[in-house]
Design an enzyme around this catalytic site. Structure first.
Site, short mmCIF file in Angstrom:
data_model
loop_
_atom_site.label_atom_id
_atom_site.label_comp_id
_atom_site.label_asym_id
_atom_site.label_seq_id
_atom_site.Cartn_x
_atom_site.Cartn_y
_atom_site.Cartn_z
N GLU A 151 -0.24 2.99 -0.27
CA GLU A 151 -1.21 3.68 -0.59
C GLU A 151 -1.63 4.33 0.67
OE1 GLU A 151 -3.96 0.03 -1.64
OE2 GLU A 151 -2.15 -0.13 -2.91
N GLU A 261 3.31 -2.30 -7.34
CA GLU A 261 1.85 -3.49 -7.34
C GLU A 261 1.39 -3.55 -8.50
OE1 GLU A 261 -0.85 -3.38 -4.32
OE2 GLU A 261 0.16 -2.57 -2.63
#
Length: 870
Positions: A151, A261
């Site tokens: 991320e 995810e």
């Protein structure tokens, strides 16, 4: 043109005016089943957490874990879980290398510099150390995929692309080269790398990244981003289309995708939610991993307790069962609309089986199946539908019941089946097989299900659990009952049972990190105490079971916060969600037909009655679930054309079944002590046989075997010899442990953290060398400090050492409270006649122990008898 189902004793539900229509075309295949969308982030905690049977049944092919010795979490180390991962269906083990840092966002969200001014970016030594450990210590280094950045767009070092693009791309090069240099130094060839790892899809960042990586010959082996929010159920297909168009535009060959995810809290453990994600990712032929919101080691809230299945696990299991099939065109009522009916369709022509996994809607489902090839399926088919309900993160879900079982003629290649559905959280498995297969009966053991909010309530409050709240766990029926904390708090409901007998009441409920108790009343009379295990929170639900004798007819059942109407029971503030009453008068029994087995080694389904043909190394594997720990009769039903013998492996341990000397139908039965939850049963027949299936039974005879001291030794832990610092402790009130006559629970604590701090189990007479099950009632609430937003749970370990023999290590996952106990079953093969067993841990503390049970793995001799019913 379609044709109605022809039922045996049960008529199909008719589709109501609001039924949803799902079209499945078996003639239009969409590719080989990929099966990678049930991956997990931190789904594995330690070796043995989750159990091997749970992991194997879920068919997890990919997982992301922390780097060796990483500080982000106290468990989930890639090297610690690789043994169990690769022993199952594991193919790709990803490493979030930045999880070497303890904080979130990493390094306070800021890219580290060169603090010691040695000319080396401070992250590179961290990265190199992690890769070095994998390269030198892993048994499978070529099956790892390193993710250097997690991320980066979402607050981790590079959120502002307009000003930080050049830095990120330069850092990608530095990270890429560092990883490759380590593998090259150890002769491991090319190291696989995944990236960029963005928290969401960004066309601009992806374009710049891929252009740069192509120009520098540093393309990732797997392209990674995240799809977390509910809105991504609408946008993902557009994102993956943009990505593939981008590859074409840039002249880059296909790079596989892993969405490392996905999903929110509300999706985990909920079959009707999970199937929407699985269908979407399988349609796109990408791998994907459920997000990590809570505990490491429970498949992202998709397994329960030490060895159990919840509703999410069964959906994973059904999805994994499609391996070897080809997916087919499915047309739902609405595509790319969150919280609507979605499905996966697959056909395996070699095995003559078609499957549809469906869920997410709130209406009956009319499943129109076309393209049913008579050359494969014949002129009529059997249609079976199983229902998988939401049952909480820690709820014990047994084999999903059959809700439709029918024979249908195929007309113009079409069959229609209506699924009776009013539960948006449920998932369904629809199976089509040739009509020569044996029909499974519609389940009748669930005699009553009552939502807690529909019970008659006294001094308790109904709470709405809005399914649109992404950060909340879902409740059955979207409502539950709480504030159950006063002396007159009660929930009462009526049930009508068909016969006089024994019934199991399963209460879906949630406690707030402590165990609790309720008084159970039948027709106004106190019956027994209900003991609830601790849970992560009131919304993180599990199940509590009690067994009760009822006469035929109608009864009023009640759970109350007080036994006497004035004193509130300890821990009574329990969230109540649903009450399920099962008829278990004839015992707990289940049938696992061969058509549902996972076949390997050349085994195949035959046209004749859906049997599995076994020979040589061919095998059929079943995943059987049990409601409690103890003896079960496991019966293998098979046929031979001559002399033969079957071998049965139970959770990896061999049980040789008696041989047969001539042709015929046979039942081979062995009484095995099984752990509660998921059990992996593998059948082989080297000399050849056809297998009908396996049945399990736990009734009066099996419980009597439990009570026979020649088979089972039981003791309170505090009654066994202790040494060193190990000592007896008194539990806080409300414990779900084994109480003495005064209602007090004692346990043994301070085991381990030194070689001399042990608990001994003297071997009873008649418990010589052989295979055993050691069952420990254990509590572990250990945690690390609050580093970030996840519960930092720690597994504890015990080493079981046989005096004069070997040692076995067992892992105990966190179970929320020191006075809440779960059974942990540990297989032991003892080699001495009388050697004492010592329980300890030389280097760290073990769990607290309440009860100790040592059981012979097999009670009595296995038998084989000619079957008269087939």
């Amino acid at each position: 043109m379609t044709l109605a189902l022809i039922m045996g004793s049960v008529a199909p539900a008719l589709a109501g005016p609001s039924a949803d229509t799902l079209n499945v075309d078996l003639s239009q295949t969409t590719g080989t089943f990929r099966g990678g969308a049930s991956g997990t982030l931190y789904g594995l905690g330690d070796d043995g957490v989750p159990s091997q049977a749970v992991l194997d049944g879920a068919h997890v092919t990919n997982t992301s874990q922390k780097p060796p010795d990483g500080l982000q979490h106290p468990s989930g180390d890639a090297l610690n879980v690789e043994k169990s991962f690769f022993a199952g269906s594991g193919k790709d083990l990803y490493v979030y290398v930045q999880d070497a840092y303890p904080d979130w966002p990493y390094n306070s969200g800021h890219r580290p510099g060169d603090a010691d001014h040695d000319g080396v970016w401070d992250y590179l030594p961290v990265l190199k150390a992690a890769v070095e450990k994998v390269a030198t210590k892993s048994a499978h280094p070529r099956d790892y995929i390193f993710i250097p950045f997690n991320e980066p767009d979402g607050g981790n070092w590079y959120p502002n692309w307009s000003t930080q693009k050049d830095q990120f791309l330069a850092d990608w090069s530095a990270a890429y080269d560092t990883i490759q240099s380590v593998y090259a130094a150890h002769g491991l060839g090319h190291a696989k790398i995944g990236g960029p790892g963005d928290s969401s899809w960004h066309a601009d960042r992806s374009t710049d990244f891929l252009s740069y990586a192509k120009a520098h010959n540093q393309l990732p082996d797997v392209f990674i981003w995240h799809e977390l929010g509910t809105n991504n159920l609408a946008t993902f297909r557009g994102h993956v289309t943009q990505y593939r168009q981008l590859l074409t535009t840039l002249g880059i060959p296909e790079i596989p995708v892993n969405i490392t995810e996905y999903g929110m809290l509300r999706d985990m453990g909920v079959p009707g939610q999970l199937v929407q994600w699985l269908a979407m990712f399988e349609d796109a032929k990408v791998d994907a991993q459920t997000a990590f919101w809570n505990y490491a080691g429970n498949l992202s809230d998709n397994s329960s307790r030490n060895n159990g299945a919840n509703g999410g696990w069964w959906m994973f299991k059904w999805y994994g069962d499609l391996t070897g099939a080809r997916t087919v065109k499915v047309t739902p009522p609405q595509l790319n609309v969150p919280d609507t009916l979605q499905a996966i369709g697959a056909v395996d022509t070699a095995q003559k089986k078609a499957t549809v996994l469906v869920g997410g809607g709130s209406n009956d489902v009319a499943v129109n199946i076309s393209g049913v090839d008579p050359k494969v399926f014949g002129s009529s088919v059997h249609v079976q539908v199983r229902q998988d309900r939401l049952n909480g993160a820690e709820g014990a879900s047994l084999q999903p019941p059959v809700v439709v079982s029918a024979t249908a003629a195929v007309v113009a290649g079409k069959v229609t089946v209506t699924i009776p559905n009013r539960d948006r959280y449920a998932g369904y498995q629809v199976e089509l097989t040739p009509a020569t297969t044996a029909l499974q009966p519609v389940a009748t053991d669930l005699v009553n299900t009552t939502e807690a909010e529909n019970a008659t309530l006294t001094d308790a409050t109904v709470y709405a659990q809005d399914p649109s709240r992404e950060w909340s766990f879902m409740a059955s029926g979207s409502r539950d009952v709480g504030s159950f904390n006063k002396a007159d708090s009660a929930a009462s409901w009526s049930v009508t049972v068909p016969r006089t007998g024994t019934y199991r009441l399963s209460i879906l409920s949630g406690s707030n990190q402590q165990p609790g108790q309720h008084a159970f009343f039948v027709d106004g009379t106190y019956n027994q105490l209900v003991k609830y295990s601790a849970d992560l929170g009131w919304g993180y639900r599990g199940t509590a079971d009690v067994t009760v004798s009822l006469s035929a007819g109608t009864h009023t059942l009640s759970v109350r916060a007080s036994k006497d109407g004035s004193t509130v029971l300890p821990g009574a503030d329990i969230t109540l969600d649903r009450f399920d009453l099962y008829d278990v008068t004839n015992g707990e029994q289940a049938t696992y037909p061969a058509v549902d087995a996972r076949l390997a080694g050349g085994a195949s389904l035959t046209c004749e009655a859906g049997r599995a043909s076994l020979s040589g190394s061919g095998s059929a594997t079943f995943f059987a679930t049990t409601a409690e720990t103890g003896y079960y009769d496991v019966t293998t039903q098979f046929r031979t054309t001559g002399a033969s013998a079957l071998a049965l492996a139970v959770n990896g341990r061999a049980v040789q079944l008696p041989a047969v000397s001539h042709a015929g139908p046979w039942n081979a039965t062995v009484r095995v002590f099984l752990p509660q939850g998921v059990n992996e049963l593998k059948v082989t027949a080297p000399a050849g046989a056809t297998l009908d299936g396996i049945t399990t039974l736990r009734g009066a005879a099996q419980k009597a075997a439990d009570a026979n001291p020649a088979n089972v030794f039981r003791s309170e832990a505090e009654a066994l010899p202790m040494s060193g610092a190990a000592r007896v402790q008194t539990d806080a009130a409300g414990s779900n442990g084994s109480a003495d006559a005064s209602g007090t629970v004692h346990d043994v604590g301070y085991l381990g953290n030194g070689a001399g701090n042990t608990l001994g189990i003297p071997r009873p007479s008649g418990f010589g060398a052989g295979d055993y099950q050691l069952v420990l009632g254990a509590a572990n609430a250990d945690k690390a400090g609050a580093i970030n937003y996840n519960p930092q749970v720690i597994s504890r370990f015990l080493d079981i050492t046989e005096s004069g023999g070997a040692a076995t290590r067992a892992a105990f996952r966190n179970d929320y409270a020191w006075n809440s106990y779960w059974d942990k079953t540990i297989p032991l093969t003892l080699t001495t006649a009388t050697g004492t067993l010592l329980l300890g841990n030389a280097t760290a503390y073990g769990p607290n122990l309440d009860t100790v049970t040592l059981a012979k793995f097999v009670a009595g001799a296995p038998t084989v008898a000619r079957s008269t019913g087939r």
